[in-house]
Design a protein around this motif. Sequence first.
Motif, PDB file in Angstrom:
ATOM      1  N   ARG A  94      45.615  53.520  28.138  1.00 34.92           N
ATOM      2  CA  ARG A  94      45.707  53.097  29.541  1.00 34.92           C
ATOM      3  C   ARG A  94      46.474  51.799  29.649  1.00 34.92           C
ATOM      4  N   ALA A  98      46.168  48.490  32.181  1.00 33.90           N
ATOM      5  CA  ALA A  98      45.161  47.995  33.116  1.00 33.90           C
ATOM      6  C   ALA A  98      45.593  46.692  33.773  1.00 33.90           C
ATOM      7  N   PRO A  99      46.586  46.766  34.649  1.00 29.81           N
ATOM      8  CA  PRO A  99      47.091  45.523  35.229  1.00 29.81           C
ATOM      9  C   PRO A  99      46.156  44.921  36.267  1.00 29.81           C
ATOM     10  N   SER A 100      46.256  43.624  36.403  1.00 30.92           N
ATOM     11  CA  SER A 100      45.555  42.940  37.490  1.00 30.92           C
ATOM     12  C   SER A 100      46.601  42.670  38.563  1.00 30.92           C
ATOM     13  N   THR A 125      44.954  49.759  23.887  1.00 32.36           N
ATOM     14  CA  THR A 125      46.190  49.081  23.490  1.00 32.36           C
ATOM     15  C   THR A 125      46.392  47.942  24.473  1.00 32.36           C
ATOM     16  N   ARG A 126      46.260  46.736  24.002  1.00 34.45           N
ATOM     17  CA  ARG A 126      46.374  45.596  24.918  1.00 34.45           C
ATOM     18  C   ARG A 126      46.976  44.416  24.173  1.00 34.45           C
ATOM     19  N   TRP A 153      43.818  39.095  23.647  1.00 39.65           N
ATOM     20  CA  TRP A 153      42.427  39.532  23.807  1.00 39.65           C
ATOM     21  C   TRP A 153      41.679  39.624  22.482  1.00 39.65           C
TER      22      TRP A 153
END
Length: 554
Positions: A39, A41-43, A252-253, A257
């Motif tokens: 995914r 996962a933007p803010s 996957t980031r 983090w």
Amino acid sequence: MANYNDLANLIFPNITTTIADLEKRYPKRNLKPGAMVTRFAPSPTGFLHTGSLFTSLVSCRFAKQSDGVFYIRLEDTDTKREIAGSAESLINQLKEFDVIPDEGYISDTKEIGDYGPYKQSMRADIYNTVIKHLISIGRAYPCFCTTEELNELRALQESRKEIPGYYGKYAKYRDFPVDKAIEKILNKEPYIIRFKSMGNHENKIFFHDEIKGDLELTENDQDIVILKSDGLPTYHFAHLVDDHFMRTTHVTRGEEWLSSLPIHLELFDTLGFERPKYAHLPVIMKVENGNRRKLSKRKDPEAAVSYFLEQGYPKYGFIEYLLTIANSNYEAWRNENLDKDFYDFKLSFDKMSLDGALFDLAKVANISKERMAYKKASVLCEEVKEWAKIYNKEFYQKIINNEEFFISILNIEREKEKPRKDYSKYSDIYPIISFFYDDVYETIDKSNLEWNENMNKEDIKAVLSDYCENIDLSLDEDGWFQSIKDLAVRHGFADNIKVWKKNKEAYKGHVGDVSEFLRIALSGKRNSPNLYCVMQILGKEKVINRIMEVLSKI
Ligand code: GLU
């Protein structure tokens, strides 16, 4: 005496779902072995950062190449930093670079998929169900500390040179009697919910990251906030609940983090949720004065994806560049598979760079230039038209007024074995070719052209008038060039640079100077695309008219 269940029911009286219900509502996905669910996962807190495009592209590729699922989840729990409209514009920019989700948040009114809602602000019931469970088993609790108390705590820890934070003996409400907590809540005292960690920072934990390999990390002992006073969860908690119930297989980031990973692992284990695999991707860096630093929003225009869109870097150039920084073996593969689509390349975690990927704008330009050169003129025309429609209206009008004409310009020295490589982005094109259009040509000041100062104006005039009298555009390129050589010789110029170099005194100049007179007269510039082609496209009448106009102004 009240128990944890009473506390949980008091805090969440309306939550009747259980974790088991959620497990049923969001069943494991039925995918073939090895299929990855990833995914992005933007803010919605601003523009799309180049680093985020990189992360999302890589995440998307891993899912697609394994016949898995790539979805987008909007992490909009930080309402203070939210910028209206930024989520949709983020999604649109991703689309420009082929990062298209199979499922998830599409726009504020549309989402696709069975694992939603994909917008965190719509998932309160899900988070609350999990938090209620944690409270009822004594692994989450309300904390009534004020900002002042937390500031005092930090000052105290600093003075004692202790690790800062809310943990162990410093966690005031961690072992607070349930009865008293209930009393405070009934008295409407404000609170947030914290996770009760059982870790110890003197312990190490071991973890295998798909990219970083085997890691030894410090165990978490912080009682982190999981639910804020605005009723929304924090990232640490929300991502975990979502990645579990959306059945992400690989988180996957960005590697920023990694330091909070122990918190996430403890939460997964406490809830009895199977841990997903984690792949921490390199941060995009830049070298400045020999030092590496992160691409910065403030200092580097290329930190924003919008920069590449505005400049008109072709998406295939930019994507391919990102693939070269994703996997160290990409370029070698590319050189051996020039006829293949770049998506035929299989990304792998073990070929990812470990210590930051270096961003190199010159390389983006180079790859783009290479790829654009081999596009058919009609295909490139479509790309440029799409771009110009948004970013250069004047250019767009010119294109649509006469597409054939524009295609013939684009086709100069293209569609051959070794095409010319003039453009690395769409915005390079118009400044180079705008002189073809009469209204642009008219704006050029003919009395102030960039003639070579060493040349005599009378000679320039003589050459230009002679050319008009003897022009023959029916010749092929070799024949035409011979006619220019003859023209040169008629006016005392050498027909060959080497000859001229050997005996400069004997000539006024050489054939290159003569071509330059014509080039400047026709384009207003010392550099232009191939002169023969320029004349062919303009046609005899325009060539003569332009030269006559220039002659009248010298
Ligand atoms: N919302 C987080 C961010 O924008 C997402 C991190 C993640 O991919 O888990 O950094």
